[in-house]
Design a protein around this motif. Structure first.
Motif, short mmCIF file in Angstrom:
data_model
loop_
_atom_site.label_atom_id
_atom_site.label_comp_id
_atom_site.label_asym_id
_atom_site.label_seq_id
_atom_site.Cartn_x
_atom_site.Cartn_y
_atom_site.Cartn_z
N TYR A 299 0.94 -1.33 0.02
CA TYR A 299 -0.04 -0.04 0.12
C TYR A 299 0.90 1.34 -0.02
N SER B 286 2.63 1.81 -3.37
CA SER B 286 1.92 2.49 -4.47
C SER B 286 1.48 3.85 -4.03
N LEU C 202 4.17 6.30 -4.89
CA LEU C 202 4.33 6.53 -6.29
C LEU C 202 3.40 7.11 -7.00
N ASP C 203 2.26 7.41 -6.34
CA ASP C 203 1.16 8.02 -6.82
C ASP C 203 1.56 9.52 -6.45
N ARG D 126 5.19 11.80 -8.15
CA ARG D 126 5.49 12.48 -9.53
C ARG D 126 4.57 13.92 -9.30
N PRO E 81 -5.46 3.16 -4.39
CA PRO E 81 -3.95 3.16 -4.54
C PRO E 81 -3.51 1.61 -5.28
N THR E 82 -4.50 0.48 -5.20
CA THR E 82 -4.18 -0.67 -5.85
C THR E 82 -4.38 -0.59 -7.39
N GLU F 26 -4.00 2.25 -9.05
CA GLU F 26 -2.85 3.02 -9.69
C GLU F 26 -1.54 2.37 -9.61
N ALA F 27 -1.48 1.40 -8.78
CA ALA F 27 -0.24 0.67 -8.63
C ALA F 27 0.27 0.35 -9.90
N PRO G 40 2.63 2.93 -12.72
CA PRO G 40 3.98 3.09 -13.30
C PRO G 40 4.55 2.07 -14.02
#
Lengths: 319, 335
Positions: A204, A207, A210-211, A214, B9-10, B12-13, B16
């Motif tokens: 969790y 990710s 990572l969101d 950027r 979040p899951t 969007e993971a 990348p």
């Protein structure tokens, strides 16, 4: 903040009522009669049986029975344990602190793993560290807690003789020795639960970071010359944590499930092992009360998550 | 809505990785042009062969995982045909014996062959996993679709129900329901089938919420799409719009969620058995084998290790396959 908290509290009430309705529905739909034994016994005349049924309100309409049950539950009037011969509320209150201690410290451990690992992995996506961390996270949450628990016992208690595998409450000694004995026996249950949660949370955190990483404001923070450490800790992580907290709150029921298993494996005297032992002993009042307590704990932790949102992102409290 | 933010979040993971795929293929395209490009960015040069190998490697890894999973499934399904040792053949001459050619996984305290018992338990675990997944997916799809096509109070009510189920303490409730209804169903449908139905219904009944949310979110975007609007303009009934146009397009994420549900259901069933509250004691499910083995860890670790490893490998490969499926079914993913 005060108004926000009040609003969240008011929202928690319908979910508490909903959960209690589900619980009561399960109980009401269940086959079997509390006076089943009485009905079969030839010594009890039918009039007495009827009087008893009326006295305990078993023939009342369902909504009334539900209300009476809910009021009793909320007042802490949970009945009398068949097996232990003491009040259920006393039995549970004795054991709740242990459960909260084990769950609390395992969550802290999970956070201490997930935050640094997830953030480092997301700061350099697809690096070697990220690949290894992802692989371990995947293995970690595919390993069921009951198997990890047995593996830990096998390695650390039986082969290496480092840690005791039975949780004891009657530890003697004083001062440091006493504390050390308590910490030693808590290591394995906390580690089993914490590693499992930590693995899930690492994904969790990764990710979510990572969101965020950027986004333009992060570039701005870097452009104005802030050290990378400050950018990550103060600017990225704080915003990335909002969705993570949601997912963690959503995971709370699973955490309690894990706690039940861990308590059962290591014989930790918490409410989880109490639930199992009372199911095996057909001790219905205790089973009902423990399930109710678990439901309340889930709601409590959801409230806590709401508070953390407000702290992480003050804008939420004004909405 | 809280629902959409929670899933982000899951979902969007994977974004990348699509971006990474794009950057990986860019140097490959650059390397087709003459050496001038190579001179400018010499460090980023990746030959087409290397790129292909990378792609192959990624596929091969996915293939290897799927291969292990199918090997487990095949062994469990076809194994008893070749390994005809009865699961309850008591042999006091060979109690707690270590793995050997005669007993590949060793024997338990009654001298019963653990390999045969693991094979038998695997069939139950897989059957429970698949059946509970079907229950969860069907219930979730119906509720999600209902909420997704209807606005107003139906949607609000169904989503309140979903959120309520998400905040129920699942394992305690599972245990409570099994505890209360076990005897009634045993009397109704026999000890084995009755418990099977109960466990599948209860596990599926507590795991439909993610699917419902996924389907609802999909429907929200699908019902505004042009092709659905066109169908509506042509006079298609709501039923036809849903079944012929929206459901097939919402299926990708549901398949991924369903795969992960199988793993979760297998863990849930093993947990129940491990707590001694699943199938009757004489049926050796994987969880039950662990439950029986846990008191003999010091003398017979193999008894716990083999069924435990079976659960772990099955769940791990199913989770990996779900992850791989998400990559393949994700339209953003170029690879």
């Amino acid at each position: 903040m005060g108004r926000y908290l009040l609003r969240r509290l008011l929202i928690a009430i319908p979910s508490l009522i909903g959960i209690s309705m589900v619980l009561f529905a399960v109980l009401a739909l269940a086959p079997g009669d509390p006076f089943g034994d009485l009905a079969l016994s030839p010594d009890v005349p039918p009039e007495v049986r009827e009087t008893l049924r009326i006295k305990f309100g078993l023939d009342d309409p369902l909504p009334i029975r539900y209300l009476r049950w809910l009021v009793a539950m909320l007042q802490g009037d949970w009945g009398f344990s068949f097996a232990s011969r003491i009040d259920v509320s006393r039995l549970i209150l004795e054991r709740v602190p242990t459960t909260l201690l084990v769950i609390g410290s395992s969550q802290v451990l999970a956070l201490m793993i997930a935050l640094p690992v997830g953030v480092t992995a997301a700061a350099r996506p697809y690096s070697v560290f990220d690949q290894i961390a992802s692989a371990f996270a995947f293995i970690g949450f595919s390993l069921p807690t009951f198997f990890t628990g047995l593996l830990f016992i096998l390695v650390f208690s039986i082969n290496l003789h480092w840690l005791p595998f039975v949780y004891r409450t009657d530890i003697g000694g004083a001062g440091w020795e006493w504390y050390w004995a308590h910490i030693r026996q808590a290591i394995m249950p906390v580690a089993v639960l914490g590693l499992f949660q930590g693995a899930a949370w690492t994904r969790y955190v990764r990710s979510a970071v990572l969101d965020v990483i950027r986004l333009d404001y992060v570039t701005t923070a870097r452009a104005k010359g802030l050290p990378e450490r400050t950018v990550i800790i103060k600017h990225v992580v704080r915003n990335a944590l909002v969705p993570v907290v949601t997912l963690v709150a959503l995971q709370m029921p699973a955490v309690f499930g894990g706690a039940i298993i861990t308590e059962q494996i290591f014989r930790v005297p918490g409410i989880g092992s109490l639930l199992i032992s009372s199911i095996l002993a057909n001790d219905t009042p205790v089973v009902m009360a423990v399930t109710f307590v678990f439901a309340c704990l889930v709601i409590l932790f959801n409230l806590l998550a709401d508070l953390i949102y407000g702290w992480l992102d003050p804008r939420i409290t004004y909405r | 809505m809280a629902g959409s933010t929670r899933e982000s979040p899951t979902a969007e993971a994977e974004a990348p990785s699509a971006a990474a795929a794009a950057t990986a293929s860019a140097p490959a395209a650059a390397s087709v042009t003459p050496a001038a490009a190579v001179a400018i960015v010499p460090r980023r040069r990746v030959s087409p062969g290397l790129d292909a190998w990378r792609r192959f490697r990624r596929h091969r890894l996915a293939l290897a995982r799927a291969g292990i999973l199918s090997l487990i499934v095949l062994t469990v399904v076809l194994g008893p045909v070749f390994w005809q040792v009865p699961i309850n053949d008591i042999d006091f001459g060979a109690t707690l014996s270590v793995p050997s050619w005669q007993h590949p996984f060793g024997t338990d305290d009654l001298g019963q062959d653990i390999f045969a018992r693991v094979l038998y338990g695997g069939r139950i675990s897989l059957a429970v996993g698949l059946a509970a997944m079907l229950v969860a997916v069907i219930v979730g799809t119906i509720i999600g679709a209902l909420a997704g096509i209807s606005r107003g109070f139906v949607d609000t009510g169904l989503m309140w129900l979903t959120d309520l189920f998400l905040s129920l303490p699942q394992l305690p409730l599972l245990l409570l329901i099994i505890y209360l209804f076990r005897d009634a169903l045993k009397a109704l449908a026999g000890p084995e089938f009755g418990i099977f139905v109960l466990i599948v219904a209860v596990i599926g009944g507590f795991r439909w919420m993610p699917v419902a949310r996924l389907v609802r979110a999909q429907f929200f975007s699908l019902r505004e799409k042009e092709f659905v609007e066109a169908a509506r303009a042509l006079g298609a009934s709501t039923w036809r719009q849903v079944v012929h146009h929206m459901l097939p397009n919402a299926l990708g994420p549901v398949i991924v969620a369903g795969t992960i549900e199988v793993a979760a259901a297998i863990i849930a069933e093993s947990t129940l058995s491990f707590l001694g509250l699943g199938f009757p004691p004489d049926i050796p499910t994987w969880g039950r084998l662990l439950y029986d083995a846990k008191d003999h860890l010091d003398v017979a670790p193999h008894w716990a290790l083999f069924p435990g490893a079976a659960i772990f490998l099955t769940v791990l490969t199913i989770n990996f396959s779900g992850d791989g499926l998400r990559h393949t079914l994700d339209p953003r993913n170029v690879l």
